[in-house]
Design a protein around this motif. Structure first.
Motif, PDB file in Angstrom:
ATOM      1  N   GLU A  89       0.832  -1.200   0.000  1.00 24.59           N
ATOM      2  CA  GLU A  89       0.000   0.000   0.000  1.00 24.59           C
ATOM      3  C   GLU A  89       0.873   1.260   0.000  1.00 24.59           C
ATOM      4  O   GLU A  89       0.554   2.239  -0.696  1.00 24.59           O
ATOM      5  N   GLU A  90       1.969   1.240   0.740  1.00 30.88           N
ATOM      6  CA  GLU A  90       2.868   2.396   0.750  1.00 30.88           C
ATOM      7  C   GLU A  90       3.534   2.576  -0.613  1.00 30.88           C
ATOM      8  O   GLU A  90       3.733   3.715  -1.059  1.00 30.88           O
ATOM      9  N   ALA A  91       3.879   1.489  -1.266  1.00 30.22           N
ATOM     10  CA  ALA A  91       4.450   1.593  -2.615  1.00 30.22           C
ATOM     11  C   ALA A  91       3.438   2.209  -3.575  1.00 30.22           C
ATOM     12  O   ALA A  91       3.782   3.075  -4.400  1.00 30.22           O
ATOM     13  N   HIS A  92       2.195   1.783  -3.477  1.00 32.33           N
ATOM     14  CA  HIS A  92       1.152   2.341  -4.345  1.00 32.33           C
ATOM     15  C   HIS A  92       0.975   3.835  -4.094  1.00 32.33           C
ATOM     16  O   HIS A  92       0.770   4.613  -5.024  1.00 32.33           O
ATOM     17  N   LYS A  93       1.064   4.256  -2.830  1.00 35.03           N
ATOM     18  CA  LYS A  93       0.916   5.676  -2.511  1.00 35.03           C
ATOM     19  C   LYS A  93       2.010   6.519  -3.167  1.00 35.03           C
ATOM     20  O   LYS A  93       1.802   7.707  -3.466  1.00 35.03           O
ATOM     21  N   LEU A  94       3.183   5.907  -3.390  1.00 32.63           N
ATOM     22  CA  LEU A  94       4.286   6.611  -4.039  1.00 32.63           C
ATOM     23  C   LEU A  94       4.189   6.546  -5.559  1.00 32.63           C
ATOM     24  O   LEU A  94       5.084   7.033  -6.255  1.00 32.63           O
ATOM     25  N   GLY A  95       3.125   5.932  -6.053  1.00 30.68           N
ATOM     26  CA  GLY A  95       2.942   5.830  -7.491  1.00 30.68           C
ATOM     27  C   GLY A  95       3.596   4.631  -8.127  1.00 30.68           C
ATOM     28  O   GLY A  95       3.651   4.524  -9.357  1.00 30.68           O
ATOM     29  N   MET A  96       4.098   3.696  -7.314  1.00 33.35           N
ATOM     30  CA  MET A  96       4.724   2.493  -7.848  1.00 33.35           C
ATOM     31  C   MET A  96       3.667   1.415  -8.049  1.00 33.35           C
ATOM     32  O   MET A  96       2.792   1.230  -7.210  1.00 33.35           O
ATOM     33  N   ARG A  97       3.751   0.712  -9.159  1.00 37.19           N
ATOM     34  CA  ARG A  97       2.842  -0.398  -9.407  1.00 37.19           C
ATOM     35  C   ARG A  97       3.494  -1.684  -8.906  1.00 37.19           C
ATOM     36  O   ARG A  97       4.718  -1.824  -8.901  1.00 37.19           O
ATOM     37  N   THR A  98       2.663  -2.632  -8.503  1.00 36.48           N
ATOM     38  CA  THR A  98       3.165  -3.906  -7.989  1.00 36.48           C
ATOM     39  C   THR A  98       2.269  -5.039  -8.472  1.00 36.48           C
ATOM     40  O   THR A  98       1.170  -4.813  -8.978  1.00 36.48           O
ATOM     41  N   THR A  99       2.751  -6.263  -8.281  1.00 38.07           N
ATOM     42  CA  THR A  99       1.914  -7.435  -8.505  1.00 38.07           C
ATOM     43  C   THR A  99       1.593  -8.064  -7.147  1.00 38.07           C
ATOM     44  O   THR A  99       2.212  -7.735  -6.131  1.00 38.07           O
ATOM     45  N   ARG A 121      -7.878  -7.726  -2.370  1.00 43.18           N
ATOM     46  CA  ARG A 121      -8.978  -6.920  -2.917  1.00 43.18           C
ATOM     47  C   ARG A 121      -9.161  -5.618  -2.125  1.00 43.18           C
ATOM     48  O   ARG A 121      -9.390  -4.557  -2.719  1.00 43.18           O
ATOM     49  N   ALA A 122      -9.042  -5.680  -0.803  1.00 40.86           N
ATOM     50  CA  ALA A 122      -9.243  -4.490   0.033  1.00 40.86           C
ATOM     51  C   ALA A 122      -8.189  -3.427  -0.261  1.00 40.86           C
ATOM     52  O   ALA A 122      -8.503  -2.233  -0.364  1.00 40.86           O
ATOM     53  N   VAL A 123      -6.924  -3.855  -0.387  1.00 40.46           N
ATOM     54  CA  VAL A 123      -5.874  -2.888  -0.738  1.00 40.46           C
ATOM     55  C   VAL A 123      -6.127  -2.311  -2.126  1.00 40.46           C
ATOM     56  O   VAL A 123      -5.993  -1.104  -2.345  1.00 40.46           O
ATOM     57  N   GLN A 124      -6.507  -3.168  -3.055  1.00 37.74           N
ATOM     58  CA  GLN A 124      -6.742  -2.704  -4.418  1.00 37.74           C
ATOM     59  C   GLN A 124      -7.897  -1.705  -4.491  1.00 37.74           C
ATOM     60  O   GLN A 124      -7.853  -0.750  -5.276  1.00 37.74           O
ATOM     61  N   ASP A 125      -8.905  -1.899  -3.661  1.00 38.99           N
ATOM     62  CA  ASP A 125     -10.013  -0.939  -3.615  1.00 38.99           C
ATOM     63  C   ASP A 125      -9.524   0.451  -3.215  1.00 38.99           C
ATOM     64  O   ASP A 125     -10.032   1.469  -3.689  1.00 38.99           O
ATOM     65  N   ARG A 126      -8.515   0.488  -2.328  1.00 40.26           N
ATOM     66  CA  ARG A 126      -8.010   1.778  -1.848  1.00 40.26           C
ATOM     67  C   ARG A 126      -6.993   2.404  -2.785  1.00 40.26           C
ATOM     68  O   ARG A 126      -6.917   3.633  -2.899  1.00 40.26           O
ATOM     69  N   THR A 127      -6.176   1.572  -3.456  1.00 39.20           N
ATOM     70  CA  THR A 127      -5.014   2.123  -4.163  1.00 39.20           C
ATOM     71  C   THR A 127      -5.019   1.919  -5.676  1.00 39.20           C
ATOM     72  O   THR A 127      -4.403   2.695  -6.399  1.00 39.20           O
ATOM     73  N   HIS A 128      -5.655   0.836  -6.138  1.00 38.74           N
ATOM     74  CA  HIS A 128      -5.634   0.466  -7.565  1.00 38.74           C
ATOM     75  C   HIS A 128      -4.198   0.308  -8.078  1.00 38.74           C
ATOM     76  O   HIS A 128      -3.913   0.594  -9.242  1.00 38.74           O
ATOM     77  N   LEU A 166     -11.400 -11.013  -7.319  1.00 41.64           N
ATOM     78  CA  LEU A 166     -10.559  -9.867  -7.654  1.00 41.64           C
ATOM     79  C   LEU A 166     -11.031  -9.199  -8.937  1.00 41.64           C
ATOM     80  O   LEU A 166     -10.270  -9.026  -9.897  1.00 41.64           O
ATOM     81  N   ASP A 167     -12.290  -8.795  -8.936  1.00 42.12           N
ATOM     82  CA  ASP A 167     -12.792  -8.121 -10.132  1.00 42.12           C
ATOM     83  C   ASP A 167     -12.233  -6.703 -10.261  1.00 42.12           C
ATOM     84  O   ASP A 167     -12.463  -6.028 -11.258  1.00 42.12           O
ATOM     85  N   ASN A 168     -11.456  -6.253  -9.242  1.00 38.48           N
ATOM     86  CA  ASN A 168     -10.815  -4.948  -9.328  1.00 38.48           C
ATOM     87  C   ASN A 168      -9.338  -5.048  -9.733  1.00 38.48           C
ATOM     88  O   ASN A 168      -8.651  -4.031  -9.830  1.00 38.48           O
ATOM     89  N   VAL A 169      -8.839  -6.263  -9.942  1.00 41.81           N
ATOM     90  CA  VAL A 169      -7.470  -6.471 -10.444  1.00 41.81           C
ATOM     91  C   VAL A 169      -7.581  -6.860 -11.915  1.00 41.81           C
ATOM     92  O   VAL A 169      -8.195  -7.871 -12.241  1.00 41.81           O
TER      93      VAL A 169
END
Length: 246
Positions: A89-99, A121-128, A166-169
């Protein structure tokens, strides 16, 4: 483990200077969290320093099963499930994409697999920030965990469930490295839209006695035989100009 963080920063800078177009996809959450504790730095600071040195994105390694009771048995020296999710989640906040990944079929119950999927799924809902989910089955040979390898139907069932949860991934990857080309091809009908990549070297699964090898031509043939079109892509799933097949 004794190398300073500066060593990795220097390595990243050298890679970027030597190959400016290289996308550097490296350092999974257990490594990031280890450095945070070792050097007394907040996780966002470790990520920021690595990103500024040249790191582009993080792989989803070290996830195993995102349930702390299971992790305490199968990977007690790695970060907890909560810490793994926090790093991502912290990586996503910095604009980094992850798997995101899941290694299943060892000491977990089916309910633990669902816990894992809903945590992602919960993290993806917040950060995409997750570009893909990649599940594979535990390979027990030469390990201290004594169990039978899961059969192909169990793998395909989990893949199909992950596509529903994971319909949001946007992307689900089949694993020809662990399951072989035929099961990986079948997985394209069970929710997977990514066949995985051509590999230069693989040591982890090979150490457990599994060694499948495919050329790029083989991968294209398998995908086309299933009725789909192979597309070369970047880490964030941007299509790239196809190159002549080798």
């Amino acid at each position: 483990p004794d190398l300073p963080l500066e060593w990795y920063e220097d390595l990243l800078r050298w890679l970027r200077e030597t190959w400016p177009t290289l996308h550097i996809h490296a350092f999974s959450p257990p490594e990031i969290f280890f450095w945070s504790e070792k050097f007394g730095l907040p996780v966002p600071e470790v990520l920021r320093r690595l990103r500024e040195a040249g790191l582009h994105s993080l792989p989803g390694g070290g996830a195993e099963i995102l349930h702390n009771e299971v992790r305490a048995r199968v990977s007690p020296n790695k970060c907890t499930a909560d810490q793994w999710l926090m790093v991502m989640e912290e990586a996503h906040k910095l604009g980094m994409r992850t798997t995101a990944t899941m290694m299943f079929g060892h000491e977990e119950a089916p309910s633990h697999r669902l816990d894992h999927l809903f945590a992602v799924r919960a993290v993806q809902d917040r950060t995409h920030g997750f570009t893909a989910f990649i599940p594979w089955t535990f390979q027990p040979a030469h390990t201290r965990i004594h169990c039978a390898a899961l059969p192909a139907p169990a793998y395909l069932r989990l893949l199909a469930v992950s596509r529903l949860v994971l319909d949001n991934v946007p992307n689900i990857q089949s694993s020809w490295v662990t399951m072989g080309p035929q099961v990986a091809q079948l997985a394209l009908f069970y929710g997977a839209n990514d066949f995985g990549s051509l590999m230069i070297e693989e040591n982890v699964v090979a150490a457990a006695g599994v060694s499948y090898r495919l050329s790029r031509r083989d991968i294209h043939k398998i995908i086309r035989a299933a009725g789909f079109t192979p597309v070369q892509r970047t880490m964030n799933y941007t299509p790239v100009q196809p190159q002549p097949e080798a």
